[in-house]
Design a protein around this motif. Sequence first.
Motif, PDB file in Angstrom:
ATOM      1  N   ILE A 141      52.890  93.568  -5.831  1.00 42.37           N
ATOM      2  CA  ILE A 141      52.972  92.275  -5.154  1.00 42.37           C
ATOM      3  C   ILE A 141      52.180  92.301  -3.849  1.00 42.37           C
ATOM      4  O   ILE A 141      51.403  91.387  -3.557  1.00 42.37           O
ATOM      5  CB  ILE A 141      54.445  91.905  -4.890  1.00 42.37           C
ATOM      6  N   ILE A 142      52.361  93.351  -3.063  1.00 42.78           N
ATOM      7  CA  ILE A 142      51.646  93.459  -1.784  1.00 42.78           C
ATOM      8  C   ILE A 142      50.139  93.473  -2.005  1.00 42.78           C
ATOM      9  O   ILE A 142      49.387  92.751  -1.332  1.00 42.78           O
ATOM     10  CB  ILE A 142      52.088  94.729  -1.034  1.00 42.78           C
ATOM     11  N   PHE A 143      49.684  94.304  -2.942  1.00 41.92           N
ATOM     12  CA  PHE A 143      48.245  94.400  -3.184  1.00 41.92           C
ATOM     13  C   PHE A 143      47.683  93.086  -3.715  1.00 41.92           C
ATOM     14  O   PHE A 143      46.595  92.655  -3.319  1.00 41.92           O
ATOM     15  CB  PHE A 143      47.951  95.531  -4.163  1.00 41.92           C
ATOM     16  N   ALA A 144      48.423  92.419  -4.628  1.00 41.02           N
ATOM     17  CA  ALA A 144      47.946  91.160  -5.187  1.00 41.02           C
ATOM     18  C   ALA A 144      47.825  90.088  -4.109  1.00 41.02           C
ATOM     19  O   ALA A 144      46.848  89.323  -4.073  1.00 41.02           O
ATOM     20  CB  ALA A 144      48.885  90.688  -6.292  1.00 41.02           C
ATOM     21  N   VAL A 145      48.800  90.011  -3.204  1.00 41.83           N
ATOM     22  CA  VAL A 145      48.752  89.019  -2.127  1.00 41.83           C
ATOM     23  C   VAL A 145      47.604  89.331  -1.160  1.00 41.83           C
ATOM     24  O   VAL A 145      46.877  88.430  -0.723  1.00 41.83           O
ATOM     25  CB  VAL A 145      50.096  88.954  -1.387  1.00 41.83           C
ATOM     26  N   CYS A 146      47.427  90.613  -0.834  1.00 40.31           N
ATOM     27  CA  CYS A 146      46.311  90.998   0.049  1.00 40.31           C
ATOM     28  C   CYS A 146      44.967  90.709  -0.606  1.00 40.31           C
ATOM     29  O   CYS A 146      44.029  90.234   0.053  1.00 40.31           O
ATOM     30  CB  CYS A 146      46.420  92.477   0.415  1.00 40.31           C
ATOM     31  N   ALA A 147      44.861  91.000  -1.908  1.00 39.75           N
ATOM     32  CA  ALA A 147      43.611  90.721  -2.622  1.00 39.75           C
ATOM     33  C   ALA A 147      43.329  89.224  -2.638  1.00 39.75           C
ATOM     34  O   ALA A 147      42.177  88.789  -2.515  1.00 39.75           O
ATOM     35  CB  ALA A 147      43.683  91.263  -4.047  1.00 39.75           C
ATOM     36  N   THR A 148      44.379  88.419  -2.778  1.00 44.71           N
ATOM     37  CA  THR A 148      44.202  86.967  -2.725  1.00 44.71           C
ATOM     38  C   THR A 148      43.725  86.527  -1.347  1.00 44.71           C
ATOM     39  O   THR A 148      42.830  85.679  -1.226  1.00 44.71           O
ATOM     40  CB  THR A 148      45.523  86.256  -3.061  1.00 44.71           C
ATOM     41  N   GLY A 149      44.315  87.102  -0.301  1.00 46.07           N
ATOM     42  CA  GLY A 149      43.866  86.791   1.055  1.00 46.07           C
ATOM     43  C   GLY A 149      42.401  87.128   1.256  1.00 46.07           C
ATOM     44  O   GLY A 149      41.656  86.386   1.911  1.00 46.07           O
ATOM     45  N   SER A 150      41.968  88.243   0.680  1.00 49.66           N
ATOM     46  CA  SER A 150      40.562  88.635   0.776  1.00 49.66           C
ATOM     47  C   SER A 150      39.663  87.623   0.071  1.00 49.66           C
ATOM     48  O   SER A 150      38.580  87.276   0.570  1.00 49.66           O
ATOM     49  CB  SER A 150      40.377  90.031   0.165  1.00 49.66           C
ATOM     50  N   TYR A 379      41.596  95.086   7.739  1.00 55.03           N
ATOM     51  CA  TYR A 379      42.021  96.487   7.765  1.00 55.03           C
ATOM     52  C   TYR A 379      43.293  96.680   6.937  1.00 55.03           C
ATOM     53  O   TYR A 379      43.462  97.720   6.286  1.00 55.03           O
ATOM     54  CB  TYR A 379      42.247  96.939   9.208  1.00 55.03           C
ATOM     55  N   LEU A 380      44.174  95.680   6.946  1.00 54.81           N
ATOM     56  CA  LEU A 380      45.377  95.762   6.120  1.00 54.81           C
ATOM     57  C   LEU A 380      45.020  95.783   4.636  1.00 54.81           C
ATOM     58  O   LEU A 380      45.674  96.470   3.847  1.00 54.81           O
ATOM     59  CB  LEU A 380      46.302  94.577   6.414  1.00 54.81           C
ATOM     60  N   VAL A 381      43.981  95.040   4.266  1.00 51.22           N
ATOM     61  CA  VAL A 381      43.517  95.066   2.876  1.00 51.22           C
ATOM     62  C   VAL A 381      43.052  96.478   2.509  1.00 51.22           C
ATOM     63  O   VAL A 381      43.343  96.996   1.428  1.00 51.22           O
ATOM     64  CB  VAL A 381      42.381  94.047   2.648  1.00 51.22           C
ATOM     65  N   GLY A 382      42.318  97.114   3.443  1.00 53.02           N
ATOM     66  CA  GLY A 382      41.871  98.480   3.203  1.00 53.02           C
ATOM     67  C   GLY A 382      43.027  99.452   3.069  1.00 53.02           C
ATOM     68  O   GLY A 382      43.022 100.343   2.214  1.00 53.02           O
ATOM     69  N   ILE A 383      44.052  99.277   3.904  1.00 54.18           N
ATOM     70  CA  ILE A 383      45.228 100.153   3.835  1.00 54.18           C
ATOM     71  C   ILE A 383      45.986  99.914   2.529  1.00 54.18           C
ATOM     72  O   ILE A 383      46.399 100.872   1.849  1.00 54.18           O
ATOM     73  CB  ILE A 383      46.148  99.907   5.052  1.00 54.18           C
ATOM     74  N   ALA A 384      46.179  98.646   2.160  1.00 48.03           N
ATOM     75  CA  ALA A 384      46.877  98.332   0.916  1.00 48.03           C
ATOM     76  C   ALA A 384      46.109  98.866  -0.292  1.00 48.03           C
ATOM     77  O   ALA A 384      46.700  99.401  -1.240  1.00 48.03           O
ATOM     78  CB  ALA A 384      47.070  96.823   0.792  1.00 48.03           C
ATOM     79  N   GLY A 385      44.780  98.734  -0.251  1.00 50.40           N
ATOM     80  CA  GLY A 385      43.972  99.270  -1.336  1.00 50.40           C
ATOM     81  C   GLY A 385      44.093 100.776  -1.450  1.00 50.40           C
ATOM     82  O   GLY A 385      44.185 101.335  -2.544  1.00 50.40           O
ATOM     83  N   SER A 386      44.103 101.451  -0.298  1.00 49.60           N
ATOM     84  CA  SER A 386      44.227 102.915  -0.306  1.00 49.60           C
ATOM     85  C   SER A 386      45.600 103.352  -0.804  1.00 49.60           C
ATOM     86  O   SER A 386      45.716 104.319  -1.570  1.00 49.60           O
ATOM     87  CB  SER A 386      44.000 103.455   1.113  1.00 49.60           C
ATOM     88  N   MET A 387      46.635 102.639  -0.382  1.00 48.07           N
ATOM     89  CA  MET A 387      47.996 103.026  -0.742  1.00 48.07           C
ATOM     90  C   MET A 387      48.308 102.752  -2.209  1.00 48.07           C
ATOM     91  O   MET A 387      49.004 103.535  -2.861  1.00 48.07           O
ATOM     92  CB  MET A 387      49.002 102.270   0.134  1.00 48.07           C
ATOM     93  N   PHE A 388      47.806 101.645  -2.730  1.00 44.98           N
ATOM     94  CA  PHE A 388      48.229 101.226  -4.056  1.00 44.98           C
ATOM     95  C   PHE A 388      47.101 101.229  -5.102  1.00 44.98           C
ATOM     96  O   PHE A 388      47.263 101.766  -6.194  1.00 44.98           O
ATOM     97  CB  PHE A 388      48.861  99.830  -3.981  1.00 44.98           C
ATOM     98  N   ALA A 389      45.951 100.606  -4.775  1.00 46.94           N
ATOM     99  CA  ALA A 389      44.874 100.524  -5.767  1.00 46.94           C
ATOM    100  C   ALA A 389      44.373 101.905  -6.162  1.00 46.94           C
ATOM    101  O   ALA A 389      43.991 102.136  -7.315  1.00 46.94           O
ATOM    102  CB  ALA A 389      43.728  99.680  -5.226  1.00 46.94           C
TER     103      ALA A 389
END
Length: 462
Positions: A141-150, A379-389
């Motif tokens: 959910i977190i990654f999908a929402v961040c990806a949408t924001g991007s 930067y949060l997108v990068g962190i979320a991508g690193s943590m989950f993607a």
Amino acid sequence: MSNNTYHPEGLSHEKFDRTGGNDLVEGDREMGFTGLGLPGDVFGEEENHDIKYKTMTWPLAAVLMITEIVSNGMLSLPSSLDAVGMVPGVIVTAFLGVFATFTAWLLIEFKLRHPEVHNMGDAGYILFGPIGREILGGGTIIFAVCATGSQILAGQLALTVLSEGKLCAVAFSGIFSAAVAICSFPRTLDHLSYLCIVGGASIIIAGIVAMAGAGTVPVNLGNIVIARASDFTTAFISITNPVFAYAGHFMFFTLISEMKHPQDAMKAAWTLQIVATTLYITLAIVTYWYIGQGVSSPSFLSLSPLWSKISFGLAIPNFFIAASLNIHTAAKLIFVRLFRRSRHIHSHTFVGWGVWTFLILLANVAAFLFAVGIPIFNYLVGIAGSMFAAWYTYGLAGAFWLHDTYHFKGGYTGWSKRPMMFILCILTVCAGGFICAGGMYATIYSLREASIAGELPSPFQC
């Protein structure tokens, strides 16, 4: 790894799971087992239901994958070549394409053995128990929402370029978010997949047009670097651009659950990886060659004004349709978890549509507020991508094979009889950990440097 296997209605693991490698999956197919219509399947029998999910063919699944994965992430690849050099950049991109194909195969085989798995949260339950379910489900959910924001920010930039900044950027983000919300509403991926034909075609055409624009109006023809030495942070961030350009595996389980014939999912994955890798490498090389050193990210900004507008205009449908897929994935995870095996899944009930509408709007509002209201969102997108993607696309795939082979092929003996696959899957898990740790370090370090330099923008900035 946990011995737990998630069964929504307490179903028997032995009765419905088919595990232990491709040879067993093929054997199950010979016996007529496809994961369709069985009690362990996510959506069960659908013949008499109002809303049918398992209707998507593999070509449409491939189009959906292409739309979601081949998106604005590819526009950073020319700058990655500039940061590390053309040869290392191309090698890394090609290798990651092959690697992503391998991990896609592992994920698909896991899904075929566990038809009750609908999302990464369900898979997390099988591997790690209830805690794994919450972490991997929440991470999706977190990654999908961040990806949408991007994607919203990409759409904002495209509209700003097209209008030459005649409207506040926040207003453009709001307009774009409204389009994303409208496209997110279909309950089934089959209906979204027809929109994805437009989205997939638009980004491919935009890439081709951008290459033509770079060749027609070159900036610094041939001024490239074959290989460049750089510090760890710069190099790693540049390398993670192609890593995240392939980061769409987090929705594969959800997508395969709605395929008419899940056993055809690998055909869709092959189509995706061939299209993605070919376009990524071609766009990166051609753009970098004609634009030269200092190429922008996104690369469309380095084109002449006319070609930049044309390319961004063509790419806009992909940006908001890809964002819709991300929102759909996040909402569907929660929706299925709330109503799995209930009539609200398959019927047009007030409760079902009310909850679905609320989830779609909530996810879209969250993505909009994150994108325009958090100065450090990129930067949060990068962190979320690193943590989950990093785990969803790479590391966990190895863990899936290790789990099933251990539990259904004789434990350690099952591993020892397949030494090559065992080594590859161990390396896959290690690669996920390396990308996760390295990406988080590089992103946090870059955030710190930007903060010290006073380069962080203000929230809700026009």
